[in-house]
Design an enzyme around this catalytic site. Structure first.
Site, PDB file in Angstrom:
ATOM      1  N   HIS A 182      52.320  46.210  32.922  1.00 56.50           N
ATOM      2  CA  HIS A 182      51.257  45.253  32.626  1.00 56.50           C
ATOM      3  C   HIS A 182      51.914  44.063  31.927  1.00 56.50           C
ATOM      4  O   HIS A 182      52.850  44.246  31.151  1.00 56.50           O
ATOM      5  CB  HIS A 182      50.235  45.907  31.693  1.00 56.50           C
TER       6      HIS A 182
ATOM      7  N   GLU B 166      42.874  49.307  39.834  1.00 56.95           N
ATOM      8  CA  GLU B 166      43.370  49.329  38.452  1.00 56.95           C
ATOM      9  C   GLU B 166      42.262  49.651  37.456  1.00 56.95           C
ATOM     10  O   GLU B 166      41.179  49.073  37.519  1.00 56.95           O
ATOM     11  CB  GLU B 166      43.986  47.957  38.163  1.00 56.95           C
TER      12      GLU B 166
HETATM   13 MG   LIG Z   1      44.436  45.214  34.046  1.00 55.47          MG
END
Ligand SMILES: [Mg+2]
Length: 385
Positions: free
Chosen positions: A299, A223
């Site tokens: 997210h 990520e």
């Molecule tokens: Mg992150």
């Protein structure tokens, strides 16, 4: 129905010092926005952005956006989104104006759900699934001598809680990071998923070094390896690594995501709905991602309000590409200290309990709108602005 008031409330509490590759912190904050109407319905939204950023966002919500929306019909979400965006276009097409607008837009969806009696997941045409797997993240950076052992212990504890997937932070330097990742991978069951989050700590070559090591360790995603602006770096990593590359939590609007997605800079896109422009704009980003067959795994950071909203959105997301055994998006869930997880709603979501009881999965609260009732009085003890 008319909008009569838009108010921002910021909360905070102390927590043990921890961090990610960009900052240490000792406070957790939470920024909620209330939209009131002349018919008594009150919508709630959450605004991404901690600490002093929240104070700036509060000013934008109350002093810039509120005057544009007073007296308007809260149901007209598309119209209102563009009214605000067009008014602010010349002053910021990314960043805080969009974060502030996100919270207001989310509150409008909460009102629309309450007005129609529909939980958000149904208002959006779902459910496409009744629950989602939760990945419990921890392993925040800490100033400790033997971080490898401490990360390994924490990861094993997260596995013990029933989570089927977890995520760790890195960004302490490529060589140290590889050792940390190996320690965590060794500490959890082989079948347990593991994501690794650099929070854009690296330039391309260092990200390649860490990513190549991940390729040998069965890591589920890498990520934010490089800076959000480094589209070429992202693209080269996607093409070079076996490990899927993810990103997008620092991107805004369909136009920002267009460039990430059309240029295939990410294998998995991770929009932050409380920042990118709210639910109205998230639906555009989701359509763009799925048009290009790029999975979307939201997210999620914040209080139970944001977690509840994300559960609805993930359960309303169609399978990509579809089949008997589809890959489905997971809920991101912060397993570190937070009073805003357990104490801010009249009926807490109890994600830890759901994960334990439901084989690592959680369901959205199936009441109208976001399905949450904020206990504003209980929250008051944490109020900072
Ligand atoms: Mg992150």
């Amino acid at each position: 129905m008319k909008i009569t008031k838009i108010e921002s409330r910021i909360y905070g509490h102390d927590m043990p010092k921890m961090g990610y590759s960009q900052a240490w912190f000792t406070r957790r904050s939470c920024h909620l926005v209330r939209v009131e109407t002349d018919e008594g319905l009150v919508g709630v939204g959450e605004c991404f952005g901690a600490g002093n950023v929240a104070l700036g966002n509060k000013a934008i919500v109350e002093q810039v956006i509120q005057p544009l929306l007073l007296g308007e019909d809260p149901i007209a979400r598309q119209y209102l989104w563009h009214k605000v965006y067009n008014a602010l276009r010349d002053h910021g097409q990314k960043g805080m104006p969009l974060q502030a607008q996100s919270a207001v837009d989310i509150a409008l969806w909460d009102i629309a759900g309450q007005a129609t009696g529909l939980p958000l997941v149904k208002l959006l045409g779902g459910p496409c699934r009744d629950d989602v797997t939760v990945y419990g993240y921890g392993m925040m950076l800490r100033e400790e001598e033997d971080l490898e052992s401490s990360f390994a212990e924490e990861a094993a504890a997260i596995a013990e809680m029933g989570f089927k997937c977890t995520k760790m932070k890195i960004g302490m330097g490529p060589k140290k990071d590889v050792k940390l990742i190996q320690a965590v991978r060794n500490a959890i069951p082989d079948e347990m998923g593991l994501g690794v989050d650099a929070n854009h700590a690296y330039v391309f070559k260092d990200a390649m070094y860490v990513g190549a090591a991940m390729d040998e360790m069965e890591i589920d995603w890498f990520e934010e390896p490089v800076a959000n602006e480094d589209h070429q770096g992202y693209r080269d990593l996607c093409q070079s690594l076996k490990t899927p590359v993810s990103g997008g939590e620092a991107e805004f609007t369909r136009w920002g995501f267009r460039d990430l997605i059309e240029n295939r800079c990410v294998d998995i896109v991770q929009p932050e709905v409380c920042g990118l422009g709210g639910i109205t704009e998230y639906l555009n980003v989701l359509a763009l991602a799925h048009t290009h067959f790029i999975p979307c795994m939201n997210h999620c950071w914040g209080s139970d309000v944001s977690v509840a909203m994300t559960l609805h959105l993930l359960c309303a997301q169609q399978d990509l590409p579809g089949g008997l055994f589809p890959q489905t998006p997971m809920l991101e869930f912060d397993s570190t200290v937070s009073h805003f997880r357990d104490e801010i709603l009249e009926e807490p979501l109890d994600i830890f309990g759901q994960v334990k009881r439901q084989d690592g999965k959680a369901k959205p609260p199936m009441r109208p709108g976001l399905g949450v009732t904020v206990n504003w009085d209980a929250a008051e003890r944490y109020r900072v602005a």
